[in-house]
Design an enzyme around this catalytic site. Sequence first.
Site, PDB file in Angstrom:
ATOM      1  N   ASP A  89      -3.523   8.289   7.552  1.00  0.00           N
ATOM      2  CA  ASP A  89      -4.400   7.429   8.343  1.00  0.00           C
ATOM      3  C   ASP A  89      -3.533   6.706   9.368  1.00  0.00           C
ATOM      4  OD1 ASP A  89      -3.163   5.360   6.949  1.00  0.00           O
ATOM      5  OD2 ASP A  89      -4.872   4.984   5.632  1.00  0.00           O
ATOM      6  N   SER A 115       0.799  -1.227   0.000  1.00  0.00           N
ATOM      7  CA  SER A 115       0.000   0.000   0.000  1.00  0.00           C
ATOM      8  C   SER A 115       0.829   1.273   0.000  1.00  0.00           C
ATOM      9  CB  SER A 115      -0.941   0.018   1.210  1.00  0.00           C
ATOM     10  OG  SER A 115      -0.213  -0.096   2.418  1.00  0.00           O
ATOM     11  N   HIS A 161      -0.452   5.028   6.965  1.00  0.00           N
ATOM     12  CA  HIS A 161       0.181   5.542   5.752  1.00  0.00           C
ATOM     13  C   HIS A 161       0.558   7.020   5.843  1.00  0.00           C
ATOM     14  CE1 HIS A 161      -2.479   2.129   4.555  1.00  0.00           C
ATOM     15  NE2 HIS A 161      -1.348   1.745   3.983  1.00  0.00           N
TER      16      HIS A 161
END
Length: 351
Positions: free
Chosen positions: A326, A35, A329
């Site tokens: 978040d 991610s 990340h």
Amino acid sequence: MPVQYLQWLLYLQLLLYCAVLKAGKVPSIIVFGDSTVDAGNNDYILTLAKSNFKPYGRDLDGGKPTGRFCNGRLATDFISEAFGLPPLVPAYLDPAYNIQQFASGVCFASAATGYDNATANVLSVIPLWKQLEYFKEYVGKLKSFQGEAKAQETLINALYVMSLGTNDFIENYFTLPDGRSSQFTVPEYEDFLLALSEGFVRDIYQLGARKLDLTGLPPMGCLPLERVTNRAAPGDCNKEYNKVAREFDMKLLGLVHKLNAELDGMEIVYGNVYDLLDDVVRNPASYGFENAVTGCCGTGLFEVSYICNKKTPITCDDANRYVFWDALHPTERMNHLISNYLMNTTLYVFL
């Protein structure tokens, strides 16, 4: 013609010349990973690991979510731009793009994946072996589009980026009691992952890769989610997780040296993101941040993916003040710092 105008014209010509040189030396950026670099591939698979909804992407042009786990661009997007390539690296599974756009940059990464296939299975995402299969498919398309000789030149001169490994530990090893932790000690699991990493690098080498950034682990114990779940010292960085990240990174650096010695014509650099993020978390004000403990979205402690959504209350107004977007990340601004750091410490060798 005024002298100042001539000077400005020469300056513009120099910038154009530099951009052409960059684009010629590195004609494409090819991305594998999780991610931290997923540009939206998970939008097109059946998984809970998605971010194709607001407030993700709110600071991109038009505020449209793209599947990037960020309020804006990723480090790989900024790296692409630094090499004179497009400012966004497109996701391979995104039907809005074709081989014409993919020729200058393509992302095969998948959020929540790792080196270990068992990690990808946790949230049913794209394992690393499948990213390799997509890459092989891409090579065939590139040869059809550019011709055999030109495509081979592109593949040899492209910059390859690999950024993964964190999920193997925090999503898999330290979370699933009947999984890898029952089969391996931590050092054994590190070596297991390194063997997978080595095998993957050798595979893409056979397909033409010659320039590679092999990115290490961040201080994963300082991610907001890991702070809040730190039973030993709630709210503090998990020292055990950071110790493992350091150990793994030192072994990864050793692998870089080994492969550079064994793979003829290969130039691999180690992307040391640990030191930068560690310093930012310790000294956020020195980098212009106000918050390095929680994410911008919601409480910032546990919100990620579907838990970070447009209905999440009290999402911060200015993500530039936050290190994390978040609970896991970085923000776009932090990603830009990571890009600049890598360009100045390692990736400059490919300019």
